[in-house]
Scaffold this motif. Structure first.
Motif, mmCIF file in Angstrom:
data_model
loop_
_atom_site.group_PDB
_atom_site.id
_atom_site.type_symbol
_atom_site.label_atom_id
_atom_site.label_comp_id
_atom_site.label_asym_id
_atom_site.label_seq_id
_atom_site.Cartn_x
_atom_site.Cartn_y
_atom_site.Cartn_z
ATOM 1 N N THR A 102 0.850 -1.200 0.000
ATOM 2 C CA THR A 102 0.000 0.000 0.000
ATOM 3 C C THR A 102 0.885 1.250 0.000
ATOM 4 O O THR A 102 0.644 2.199 -0.754
ATOM 5 C CB THR A 102 -0.900 0.008 1.256
ATOM 6 N N THR A 103 1.914 1.227 0.817
ATOM 7 C CA THR A 103 2.847 2.360 0.865
ATOM 8 C C THR A 103 3.573 2.510 -0.469
ATOM 9 O O THR A 103 3.717 3.617 -0.999
ATOM 10 C CB THR A 103 3.893 2.121 1.981
ATOM 11 N N LEU A 104 4.018 1.368 -1.031
ATOM 12 C CA LEU A 104 4.771 1.434 -2.284
ATOM 13 C C LEU A 104 3.908 2.007 -3.409
ATOM 14 O O LEU A 104 4.378 2.808 -4.226
ATOM 15 C CB LEU A 104 5.280 0.045 -2.671
ATOM 16 N N GLU A 105 2.640 1.600 -3.450
ATOM 17 C CA GLU A 105 1.745 2.130 -4.492
ATOM 18 C C GLU A 105 1.513 3.627 -4.280
ATOM 19 O O GLU A 105 1.515 4.400 -5.236
ATOM 20 C CB GLU A 105 0.408 1.374 -4.477
ATOM 21 N N ASP A 399 18.486 10.592 -0.130
ATOM 22 C CA ASP A 399 18.176 10.294 1.277
ATOM 23 C C ASP A 399 19.342 9.557 1.935
ATOM 24 O O ASP A 399 19.760 9.878 3.049
ATOM 25 C CB ASP A 399 16.938 9.393 1.402
ATOM 26 N N LEU A 400 19.859 8.528 1.226
ATOM 27 C CA LEU A 400 20.948 7.724 1.801
ATOM 28 C C LEU A 400 22.188 8.589 2.017
ATOM 29 O O LEU A 400 22.863 8.479 3.044
ATOM 30 C CB LEU A 400 21.288 6.540 0.883
ATOM 31 N N LEU A 401 22.470 9.477 1.075
ATOM 32 C CA LEU A 401 23.659 10.339 1.212
ATOM 33 C C LEU A 401 23.470 11.350 2.335
ATOM 34 O O LEU A 401 24.436 11.755 2.982
ATOM 35 C CB LEU A 401 23.938 11.065 -0.112
ATOM 36 N N THR A 406 14.382 8.087 6.164
ATOM 37 C CA THR A 406 13.132 8.656 5.650
ATOM 38 C C THR A 406 12.161 7.499 5.441
ATOM 39 O O THR A 406 12.554 6.328 5.552
ATOM 40 C CB THR A 406 13.343 9.338 4.284
ATOM 41 N N GLU A 407 10.915 7.833 5.091
ATOM 42 C CA GLU A 407 9.942 6.778 4.793
ATOM 43 C C GLU A 407 10.498 5.860 3.707
ATOM 44 O O GLU A 407 10.350 4.647 3.758
ATOM 45 C CB GLU A 407 8.609 7.398 4.347
ATOM 46 N N ARG A 408 11.192 6.470 2.726
ATOM 47 C CA ARG A 408 11.734 5.671 1.619
ATOM 48 C C ARG A 408 12.831 4.730 2.108
ATOM 49 O O ARG A 408 12.825 3.536 1.784
ATOM 50 C CB ARG A 408 12.300 6.598 0.539
ATOM 51 N N THR A 409 13.782 5.246 2.897
ATOM 52 C CA THR A 409 14.935 4.397 3.251
ATOM 53 C C THR A 409 14.566 3.315 4.261
ATOM 54 O O THR A 409 15.299 2.346 4.424
ATOM 55 C CB THR A 409 16.112 5.231 3.809
ATOM 56 N N GLU A 410 13.435 3.485 4.927
ATOM 57 C CA GLU A 410 13.006 2.473 5.898
ATOM 58 C C GLU A 410 12.284 1.295 5.247
ATOM 59 O O GLU A 410 12.005 0.288 5.890
ATOM 60 C CB GLU A 410 12.072 3.106 6.941
ATOM 61 N N LEU A 411 11.943 1.426 3.969
ATOM 62 C CA LEU A 411 11.206 0.346 3.299
ATOM 63 C C LEU A 411 12.048 -0.923 3.216
ATOM 64 O O LEU A 411 13.257 -0.846 2.940
ATOM 65 C CB LEU A 411 10.849 0.779 1.865
#
Ligand SMILES: Cc1cc2nc3c(=O)[nH]c(=O)nc-3n(C[C@H](O)[C@H](O)[C@H](O)COP(=O)(O)OP(=O)(O)OC[C@H]3O[C@@H](n4cnc5c(N)ncnc54)[C@H](O)[C@@H]3O)c2cc1C
Length: 464
Positions: A102-105, A399-401, A406-411
């Motif tokens: 759901t988050t990815l979509e 984000d990684l740098l 973030t929400e993205r890097t925690e996926l």
């Protein structure tokens, strides 16, 4: 008309790159320089990374290094389907990351919305049309798989319109269709080369220094800086983002996860009004059919049809060579399939034929990571579906740098890596076995043999 005759005058180059809009190349790097961020690669990955780095912090000193010309590779020669999915389709995402789909979509749709906004904000003339994608079945067995996808989408609250045989033919008129569904919101059509060139201009306007014909030979970690060595100058950078696609990776470990797979396409001449009327296609959706070996096709702004896919070719040994961009056997097959799909277009000629290389990984969707104590980040492995997803990947790299979660890097999707491919010659043997099995499954109502079922259980596969 004999399909080969329709191909006879087709130029052997990518249609999109053969355009008067193509800008002059920017000068190569001729002396040493410094940067806060050095981005390697002038495809969508690198362009978005450089642009969004400046959007995040306009004072950042950003350099982009491209080995040849901006957008010359996959980014400037693809089908131009900017698809919201970050997971190479909903089914693959559901299979691998069900708890976060759901988050990815949601993130994928936001990413596609933001691409549309950036195109508007920077005035990029790339024929952006958010028409959605029409998924068509050409065999009854494909309808069963479609029903599963539609059901899953509905449970996630995604609007997929199911179309029966007559309804799908009313959208796009082919005697081969037996049903389908229209994913209205999940895809935009773009002219990919113009998007790449527009992003180049936007980067320059924000102050990114872009150098073309500047291959990075290697990267040295000198502790104080990351040193990117090019033929005429070295960039000493605090941080590095790698958007180098399938090419010789500057980080050795990546080579275990990526294989180069060639995908091919044709472009027709512009259709006349009567020809277009015979196909319908008033809603101008991108179209994809549903076998393992699938075609993708779409209209251009001047009503040509781009027709691509089907053969996804891995050349044993995994080399990347200019001569692989042309494959007459595949072009002949594609032309024949085109006229089977649209017999009413008999007499239409093709003006361009070309191929390009995609960065396939075993999970079919990009993977991300960092190295050198967090000073270098990468996003690669889009497996034929990176037009839009590369922007998400560029955000993950930034984000990684930045080193802040973030929400993205925690996926889990972002934290996990795909299973590596075995070394050659087992790699070639396994991939060719898989290609053969997929073609056979298409001939036998989708039934997967023992080899494919074993790979499925291991979460491994081959796609484009
Ligand atoms: C025929 C075809 C059709 C496709 N159709 C679609 C589609 O319809 N929809 C979709 O979503 N995806 C599609 N794709 C895939 C999509 O084009 C890619 O996923 C996407 O463009 C990848 O972008 P990228 O920037 O990561 O890589 P690329 O576009 O390959 O760019 C990488 C760049 O890095 C540069 N580079 C590499 N190494 C170095 C180095 N050492 N120094 C300097 N520069 C370097 C290269 O020169 C290149 O310009 C298709 C691909 C092909 C080939």
């Amino acid at each position: 008309m004999d399909p080969l005759k329709a191909l006879a005058d087709a130029e052997r180059k990518p249609y999109w790159l053969d355009s008067p809009a193509k800008p002059e190349p920017l000068p190569r790097l001729l002396k040493d320089t410094t940067a806060d961020l050095a981005v390697v690669g002038g495809g969508f990955s690198g362009l978005w990374a450089a642009l969004m780095a400046k959007e995040r912090d306009p004072s950042l000193n950003v350099v982009l290094l491209e080995g040849r010309g901006i957008g010359w590779a996959a980014s400037g020669r693809n089908g131009g389907f900017a698809v919201a999915s970050l997971t190479h389709g909903l089914a693959n995402g559901l299979e691998r990351w069900p708890e976060e789909i759901t988050t990815l979509e949601r993130l994928g749709r936001a990413n596609l919305d933001e691409i549309g906004e950036a195109v508007g904000r920077y005035g990029i003339d790339c024929a952006y049309e958010r028409t959605g994608e029409l998924h068509v079945a050409t065999e009854p067995w494909q309808l069963d798989e479609m029903r599963e996808s539609v059901q899953a989408a509905r449970e996630l609250g995604l609007g997929y319109d199911v179309l029966d045989r007559d309804e799908v033919r009313a959208e796009v008129n082919s005697p081969t269709y037996v049903g389908g569904y229209w994913e209205r919101d999940g895809c935009a059509m773009i002219d990919p080369a113009r998007l790449a060139w527009g992003l180049r201009r936007a980067c320059l306007e924000l102050g990114v220094r872009v150098y073309e014909n500047t291959p990075v030979r290697h990267i040295r970690d000198s502790r104080a800086t990351m040193d990117l060595v090019t033929p005429r100058g070295t960039v000493r950078a605090a941080k590095v983002a790698l958007g180098t696609g399938v090419f010789q990776p500057l980080l050795r470990r990546l080579k275990h996860f990526l294989v180069p797979v060639y995908d091919y396409a044709l472009m027709t001449e512009p259709l006349s009004e009567e020809q277009l009327a015979s196909v319908g296609w008033r809603n101008r959706q991108g179209v994809g059919d549903s076998a393992n070996q699938f075609h993708y096709y779409r209209l251009t702004a001047d009503n040509r049809i781009l027709w691509g896919g089907y053969d996804a070719v891995y050349y044993n040994g995994g080399r990347i060579k200019p001569e692989y961009e042309q494959r007459d056997e595949t072009f002949a097959k594609l032309a024949e399939h085109f006229f089977t799909t649209f017999p009413q277009l008999d007499g239409v000629r093709f003006t361009h034929r070309w191929g390009g290389v995609i960065d396939t990984c075993s999970r079919f969707s990009a993977f991300y990571g960092h190295a050198h104590g967090g000073r270098l980040a990468y996003a690669v492995g889009y497996t034929g579906l990176g037009v839009a997803a590369t922007r998400f990947g560029a955000n993950v790299m930034l984000d990684l740098l930045a080193g802040e979660p973030t929400e993205r890097t925690e996926l889990r999707m972002v934290r996990e890596k795909p299973i590596p491919f075995p070394p050659e010659p087992v790699r070639s043997a396994g991939i060719q076995m898989t290609r053969w099995s997929l073609a056979r499954a298409d001939l036998h109502e989708g039934r997967r043999n023992l080899w494919l079922r074993t790979l499925d259980r291991m979460g491994l596969g081959f796609d484009s």
